[in-house]
Design an enzyme around this catalytic site. Structure first.
Site, PDB file in Angstrom:
ATOM      1  N   LYS A 128     -35.808  -1.217  22.053  1.00  0.00           N
ATOM      2  CA  LYS A 128     -34.565  -1.548  21.354  1.00  0.00           C
ATOM      3  C   LYS A 128     -34.855  -1.762  19.863  1.00  0.00           C
ATOM      4  CE  LYS A 128     -30.747  -4.871  21.954  1.00  0.00           C
ATOM      5  NZ  LYS A 128     -30.297  -6.033  22.773  1.00  0.00           N
TER       6      LYS A 128
ATOM      7  N   SER B  37     -25.923  -5.106  24.737  1.00  0.00           N
ATOM      8  CA  SER B  37     -26.331  -4.492  23.512  1.00  0.00           C
ATOM      9  C   SER B  37     -27.521  -3.558  23.619  1.00  0.00           C
ATOM     10  CB  SER B  37     -26.650  -5.601  22.510  1.00  0.00           C
ATOM     11  OG  SER B  37     -27.762  -6.366  22.949  1.00  0.00           O
TER      12      SER B  37
ATOM     13  N   SER C 289     -26.889  -8.522  27.745  1.00  0.00           N
ATOM     14  CA  SER C 289     -27.326  -7.312  27.046  1.00  0.00           C
ATOM     15  C   SER C 289     -28.321  -6.434  27.769  1.00  0.00           C
ATOM     16  CB  SER C 289     -27.904  -7.690  25.677  1.00  0.00           C
ATOM     17  OG  SER C 289     -26.868  -8.080  24.805  1.00  0.00           O
TER      18      SER C 289
END
Lengths: 427, 427
Positions: B77, B146, B170
């Site tokens: 990420k 996310s 997330s």
């Protein structure tokens, strides 16, 4: 003769600059001039941005904002990221590194009008391998660490405020040695975004100032809330005199001075009782070592993999060796002990408003190879309680020794109030 | 026909590369080729370093080290720092930013032989404003967030492993939407040094894979311990079927599918009982919002002060507005509630090995403007327990829906074992 601006407290500076009786530029220049005089002996700074600080002061003078730290110069430990100055974490591995943003704490202080003068010296990765800083009152002695430069800079009246951090004793100990007020907040109150993680379950910011009022002011800014004055009056505290099981590691002078302080506080009307921690607390120093070493070693996996030869022998054979030898099971067991002690300590504080306890073994030791004994802080760091050291005692060589005050978790404001009472009572 | 290397699990890849039956280069090239095919539709990647990945794979093939993730490609990420790739935190403010070191998690994975292929798309600052990624099975739908790119990349067989994070939902939510195994560890087990802090008292890493065994393998690497195979046999679990007070927010199909799963698990021999959380838990979503908003807003003080106009309206009018409106007193009260619920939940687990609970309201919703409902994760994120989602259900449009399993704090390995049992029982 008026007090030179560099010797004023942050509260006094902010009051004067906001009232327009003193310009931000004059304050910053006074600090920079004093730094120029004292820095060759003290070496508190890793980096100084004199031009930038003056420019920011001028902009503050010209602007309309009047924040709670309007024109207050400060330093920040060089493990705290800054977008306009290098951040080197006390290691040659990161020489010249420039982050692209300010840490949350820096941004919050700047938003309040504070002027960052530069970055203060840290030990290597905020661990124990010392930086170049010397004790401001005796260059043959350590200033303590790891927030060495922050404590020395505030003590030497170079700046009224400085940011440090604490994972073991890194704020309370150097503050005690150098003779400033040092504060370690309730764990997790103040954000660490942009601050190098040493061991996240123990890390906090550490605040250095020359008065308790300044600490309270700075804390409010770092919380992002409106500062409120401390109450003028406080009830007489119920004090637990907590020698801890490490008492024999305090020098005999320190023991005598603290016992004398306890007597004087009782004479001044405080309730003072011996406070003996439950026996599980004797296991905290070893548990703290397991937790901090396990986390630290994993945090520095990149440096260990790529720059082993640029890590000091002290760190390799200390924290990292310990961390690699700590199993996950041992880590978790130690973490559970600390967690249980936190709950226990909450109850323990039913009987006391604050605990009075050593901040360090004694005066700053002679020699620059070590930053001193950490035992008197690891119990409080591990239990996440707020701690404050006041420079109220004087050792056999005339150097300061701090009195550490500890309160229940979340009782930071009460701690400040009682600290004011104790400071008045012991002066 | 042999399985293409990009479809193998991390465990299978590592076994083959260590045995010498497959080269690291072949694995990395297979993943890169598959990425080239699928990326135009999925857009999982913020940055791809194909040449670097191939060079690292060749170096691994030529070298003598054989780590537990030897030659395993992965994505990370883009809020996780990397010394050799940009890290932009999903924000135009940090476009092109290059950290000078790897985050701890990246360094630990690379030390184990894993090959970082690139950085996966995150929502803005790991909050809710979406990135460019689309659902791998339906480009009109959100992949969730996310950790959008991490879930999509693993689901699309671009890489077998990806790192995400979780502050609310997330990891579990995008894993549920995209149909992969998502894992959120016991809070504080896995170090976050070098990972952007959203809200430190809630943040953890999030792991994405296509099997529970891969999750267990990756967790060991990230803990810095020797991987151990999961036990082949596990006792039949005592399952608490925990609808939570948010049950009505689950789609009716999801409700029916989960109730059916609970029945099938009982039929397979598990003890399955309705588990009703204490009433204080109904206050968790609001408390989570107060804690995460308060912390988030302070963490991004620099961006707020310097780049307000480059922060999305979504974030300004959502998390930041909430954070600025949250007083310290409210924050602390909320933090205390969450802390109390953590203690309560420890006791609650005396009666259950795991809880079975929704991972999300249903299939990934149509539309790219939102990443979906987060309610079914915030209770578990807030209480610091380990959570795992398994892609075992199929919704009305044929898209995956996850089954979320939750265990007591520190029981992550047990969670994996029971998850294997449940996966077998429900297949």
């Amino acid at each position: 003769m008026p007090i030179p601006p560099n010797e004023l407290s942050a509260s006094e500076i902010s009051q004067a600059t906001r009232a327009g009786t003193l310009s931000c530029e004059a304050v910053v220049r006074a600090c920079l001039e004093h730094i120029a005089t004292r820095e060759p002996a003290v070496q508190a700074w890793q980096y100084i941005d004199a031009e930038g600080a003056i420019a920011q002061a001028r902009a503050l003078d010209a602007g309309s904002a009047r924040g709670p730290l309007h024109g207050v110069p400060f330093g920040a430990k060089d493990i705290i990221d800054t977008h306009d100055m290098p951040t080197e974490y006390g290691s040659p591995i990161h020489r010249g590194h420039r982050p692209d943003r300010d840490a949350a704490c820096i941004a919050l202080m700047r938003r309040a009008g504070a002027v960052l003068v530069g970055k203060t010296v840290t030990t290597e990765f905020a661990n124990v391998h010392p930086g170049k800083t010397r004790h401001p009152l005796d260059p043959a002695r350590t200033p303590g660490g790891s927030s060495s430069g922050s404590a020395a800079a505030v003590a030497a009246a170079m700046v009224p405020l400085a940011l440090g951090t604490q994972t073991t004793a890194s704020t309370i100990r150097p503050a005690s040695f150098c003779g400033v007020v040092g504060y370690r907040p309730t764990w997790s109150d103040l954000r660490l975004s942009g601050v190098m993680e040493a061991a996240g379950s123990l890390d906090t910011l550490g605040l250095m100032a020359r008065s308790v009022a300044d600490i309270a002011l700075l804390r409010a800014v770092l919380l992002g809330v409106e500062p409120r004055a401390l109450p003028a009056e406080t009830a007489k505290p119920r004090i637990g005199f907590c020698r801890t099981h490490l008492w024999e590691n305090a020098e005999s002078t320190t023991q005598r001075l603290l016992e004398d302080a306890a007597s004087r506080l009782a004479a001044a009307g405080a309730s003072v009782k011996d406070a003996v921690l439950p026996s599980a607390f004797t296991r905290i120093p070893e548990a703290h070592k397991a937790v901090s070493s396990f986390e630290f070693t994993r945090n520095f996996s990149w440096e260990i993999a790529h720059h082993w030869d640029r890590i000091s022998e002290t760190l390799r054979n200390g924290r990292i060796k310990d961390g690699l030898a700590t199993t996950f099971e041992r880590y978790r067991e130690a973490r559970e002990l600390l967690s249980a002690c936190r709950q226990t300590l909450d109850q323990f504080f039913d009987n006391y408003d604050i605990l009075l306890t050593p901040a360090a073994a004694g005066e700053a030791p002679v020699g620059l190879h070590s930053t001193g004994y950490t035992g008197f802080c690891s119990i409080w760091t591990s239990t996440h309680v707020p701690a404050l050291t006041l420079p109220l005692l004087q050792g056999p060589s005339g150097l300061p020794i701090g009195v550490q005050l500890v309160a229940r978790r979340d009782r930071d404001r009460d701690l400040f109030g009682f600290a004011q009472w104790i400071r008045r009572a012991l002066r």
